[in-house]
Write a protein that holds these residues in place. Sequence first.
Motif, PDB file in Angstrom:
ATOM      1  N   GLU A  46       0.835  -1.205   0.000  1.00  0.00           N
ATOM      2  CA  GLU A  46       0.000   0.000   0.000  1.00  0.00           C
ATOM      3  C   GLU A  46       0.868   1.254   0.000  1.00  0.00           C
ATOM      4  OE1 GLU A  46      -2.934   0.054   3.111  1.00  0.00           O
ATOM      5  OE2 GLU A  46      -3.550  -1.989   2.650  1.00  0.00           O
ATOM      6  N   ASP A  49       2.300   1.786  -3.477  1.00  0.00           N
ATOM      7  CA  ASP A  49       1.301   2.315  -4.402  1.00  0.00           C
ATOM      8  C   ASP A  49       1.052   3.802  -4.168  1.00  0.00           C
ATOM      9  OD1 ASP A  49       1.026  -0.147  -5.592  1.00  0.00           O
ATOM     10  OD2 ASP A  49      -0.782  -0.696  -4.481  1.00  0.00           O
ATOM     11  N   ARG A 113      -5.689  -0.007  -6.919  1.00  0.00           N
ATOM     12  CA  ARG A 113      -6.597   0.486  -5.877  1.00  0.00           C
ATOM     13  C   ARG A 113      -8.062   0.263  -6.256  1.00  0.00           C
ATOM     14  NH1 ARG A 113      -3.677   5.339  -6.402  1.00  0.00           N
ATOM     15  NH2 ARG A 113      -5.628   6.309  -7.021  1.00  0.00           N
ATOM     16  N   SER A 115      -9.732   1.823  -8.507  1.00  0.00           N
ATOM     17  CA  SER A 115     -10.422   3.100  -8.687  1.00  0.00           C
ATOM     18  C   SER A 115     -10.337   3.604 -10.127  1.00  0.00           C
ATOM     19  CB  SER A 115      -9.845   4.156  -7.733  1.00  0.00           C
ATOM     20  OG  SER A 115      -8.503   4.442  -8.066  1.00  0.00           O
TER      21      SER A 115
END
Length: 130
Positions: A46, A49, A113, A115
């Motif tokens: 995470e 990213d 993610r 998105s």
Amino acid sequence: MGALAGIRNFEVKTQRLACGIKNLLILVLSDISQTKEIVRMKELEEYKDILLASVTHELRTPLNCMIPLLVEACESIDIKHEMKNEYLIPVLNNAKLLLSLINDILDYSKMRRKSLRFILDYFNLDELLH
């Protein structure tokens, strides 16, 4: 270091148990080394990213300002043709390539993610190719 370096992590649970006139204490040891390592790896993923998205966004901003200026300079009649061919056009082409790579990285980051949004639209293929 985690489970990979030989350090083990255990979770200890206790339970009191009355057995007649004696009180017993039950200890349950659970090896949670792999679970901790998985959590750590997810946190690192995470962070990577977020860092990648941040850095690429910061790189994209100056490129978005620079490219229109280079286009304008390439179209200017005040700048010599040799100067355009030798310096401005290669810089413009490389700036566009770099922007394309950065946009690909941002898209990849969005996909990770979950998105990334796709916009479906109709277009004329002949107009696009010519």
